[in-house]
Scaffold this active site. Structure first.
Site, PDB file in Angstrom:
ATOM      1  N   ARG A 252     -57.378  24.350  21.645  1.00 53.88           N
ATOM      2  CA  ARG A 252     -56.898  22.933  21.757  1.00 53.88           C
ATOM      3  C   ARG A 252     -57.031  22.111  23.015  1.00 53.88           C
ATOM      4  O   ARG A 252     -57.391  21.042  23.020  1.00 53.88           O
ATOM      5  CB  ARG A 252     -55.538  22.793  21.178  1.00 53.88           C
ATOM      6  CG  ARG A 252     -55.012  23.341  19.876  1.00 53.88           C
ATOM      7  CD  ARG A 252     -53.731  23.285  19.649  1.00 53.88           C
ATOM      8  NE  ARG A 252     -53.386  24.168  18.687  1.00 53.88           N
ATOM      9  CZ  ARG A 252     -51.857  24.271  18.010  1.00 53.88           C
ATOM     10  NH1 ARG A 252     -50.896  23.658  18.606  1.00 53.88           N
ATOM     11  NH2 ARG A 252     -51.679  25.406  17.179  1.00 53.88           N
TER      12      ARG A 252
ATOM     13  N   GLU B  39     -58.190  17.718  10.603  1.00 52.69           N
ATOM     14  CA  GLU B  39     -57.228  16.857  10.806  1.00 52.69           C
ATOM     15  C   GLU B  39     -57.446  16.471  12.273  1.00 52.69           C
ATOM     16  O   GLU B  39     -57.956  16.989  12.968  1.00 52.69           O
ATOM     17  CB  GLU B  39     -55.806  17.880  10.592  1.00 52.69           C
ATOM     18  CG  GLU B  39     -54.766  16.985  11.004  1.00 52.69           C
ATOM     19  CD  GLU B  39     -53.364  17.892  11.048  1.00 52.69           C
ATOM     20  OE1 GLU B  39     -52.275  17.585  10.744  1.00 52.69           O
ATOM     21  OE2 GLU B  39     -53.639  18.970  11.754  1.00 52.69           O
TER      22      GLU B  39
END
Length: 483
Positions: free
Chosen positions: A100, A171
């Site tokens: 991330r 997402e």
């Protein structure tokens, strides 16, 4: 180049893409033409967009967990378990924290440590490190649609690899995966990087392959007023639609008051349709996702199941297209696969029991819905005013002015002045409006409800109410009333 809500020129996209794919060796595995051919062979029952559109038509709510571990075989086994034993309708791949943050070297260390000790040493699946072939192994190991769920301000390489790997949903967004997740990432940078992601998804769409896109609805997850999450979801939908995205799932995180939550889900879909149509994006399919309670959970499993069941009931009564399921181990850390499956089965039982039971319309429900719409329109219109019609520029200036403000967010590009608290019935109201562009009529509604709670509890409204509300559900209540 100044930021604008304008479809990226394809040659410009390809120029950026050359650098993106160099960020980690597995980027060289991506062949866009071959990836589109691979995606086009995935049958409809394993495609996210088709499954969501079908659920919307049938007015049913699908259940999806969160899940991700470090190694390919173990991750595949986990997903198979959640499908077979948990009875999930849709499956996730939650990405690890190093990925991330684009820290692929550290993710690689986590992979090697996981292999060495025989268990996952990462809190998710490091898709970039594993690459396209490994992603396809995961996709082909299950019979349900798979979505990438993460939390990445710069998710360009992750998108390239996972879409080429056969995932059919992605997402996040330049606001919802920045402001709640990062401290130092400028909004202009993250919005631009997510325009790249959406342009990639739009290109797949142009080739006949529909990829579902889902902005992250809950934001910071605790006591976020519906108008805040709605405004960001709709802005991110507009940004995505401009790049060619056609399948949009807009999210909302449970606040806990049934009336407010149902009004929020219903108003979100209606407002999104209104604004997308206003800007000429008439061919987008809009669905909704309801996130079960994202704040603190009780440590006691039985009480945790009560919170999960309440979230499931709210989702189905609101007619959300999908519900993101929590587990009875939320207060304890990463759940076992058995606990994860138990949370899904609990949710599915409630969904099946209530799917044919419409919530009776009431005057109070309509009033709440109208209030949420008025608040959201006030924010969105100010964003458009700031941007002189351009939502990309408008959102940058709106955050600078505090016109849009996410409670409890770590980003230094967020004003952080907004202070939410519950009213005496548990709906989220505003104790401090910060610089939100509300008229006195809207503000007075919030003030009256907060004052009413204060009278009920025998105390003056204060920051202590906010603190009490944050911990209330973990202690077995919805409203943080003094003992």
């Amino acid at each position: 180049m100044s930021l604008a809500n304008k479809k990226l020129d394809w040659n410009q996209f390809l120029e950026i893409r050359r650098e993106v794919l160099k960020a980690w060796p597995t980027g060289q595995e991506v062949d866009l033409a071959e990836a589109i051919q691979y995606q086009s062979r995935i049958p409809a029952q394993r495609r996210f967009a088709e499954k969501m559109e079908e659920a919307k038509k049938e007015r049913i709510t699908l259940a999806q967990p969160r899940a991700g571990v470090a190694l390919v075989h173990e991750h595949s086994e986990l997903l198979q378990y959640l499908a077979d034993q948990g009875e999930a309708d849709l499956l996730p791949t939650t990405i690890d924290s190093y990925t991330r943050q684009n820290r692929y070297n550290e993710a690689q260390v986590g992979i090697e440590e996981s292999r060495s000790v025989g268990r996952s040493m990462l809190n998710g699946f490091p898709a970039v490190n594993h690459g396209v072939t490994a992603c396809r192994q995961v996709v082909e190991s299950v019979k349900l649609p798979l979505q990438v769920r993460h939390g990445t301000p710069d998710a360009r390489l992750l998108a390239e690899i996972t879409l080429a790997g056969g995932f059919t949903a992605y997402e996040g967004g330049g606001i919802s995966y920045n402001i709640p997740y990062a401290k130092e990432v400028p909004l202009e940078r993250s919005i631009r990087d997510w325009q790249y992601v959406d342009r990639l998804v739009g290109y797949y769409e142009e080739q006949g392959v529909s990829i579902n896109r889902e902005p992250f609805g809950p934001l910071t997850g605790t006591l976020v007023p519906p108008c805040i999450s709605h405004s960001i979801a709709i802005v991110e939908a507009l940004l995505a639609a401009e790049q060619g995205v056609k399948s949009l799932t807009l999210g909302y995180g449970q606040c806990g008051n049934l009336l407010q939550d149902v009004a929020a889900v219903r108003s979100l879909e209606e407002l999104a349709g209104e604004y997308l149509s206003r800007f000429g994006y008439n061919n987008a399919v809009i669905t909704t996702v309801f996130h079960q309670w994202m704040g603190g959970f009780p440590q006691d499993e039985s009480k945790a199941f009560g919170v999960i069941g309440w979230g499931a009931a709210t989702a189905v009564l609101a007619k959300a297209t999908k519900v993101i399921v929590k587990t009875p181990h939320e207060a304890l850390g990463i759940p076992t696969k058995e606990a994860n499956a138990a949370g899904i089965r609990t949710t599915k039982q409630v969904l099946n029991m209530l799917k044919d039971q419409p919530l009776v319309e009431s005057k109070e429900l309509m009033e709440e819905k109208d209030l949420i719409k008025a608040e959201t329109r006030a924010i969105l219109e100010k964003i458009l005013e700031f941007g002189e019609g351009d939502v990309a520029q408008g959102i940058i200036r709106a955050f600078q002015a505090g016109t849009i403000d996410v409670p409890f967010a770590p980003s230094r590009f967020n004003a952080g002045r907004l202070l939410p608290a519950r009213d005496h019935q548990g709906a989220v109201r505003l104790l401090d409006f910060g610089n939100l562009p509300f008229g006195e009529e809207i503000k007075e509604i919030h003030r009256e409800k907060i004052v009413q709670r204060g009278k009920t509890e025998g105390r003056d409204p204060s920051f202590q109410m906010v603190v009490d509300d944050i911990y209330a559900i973990g202690k077995g209540m919805l409203v943080g009333k003094p003992r």
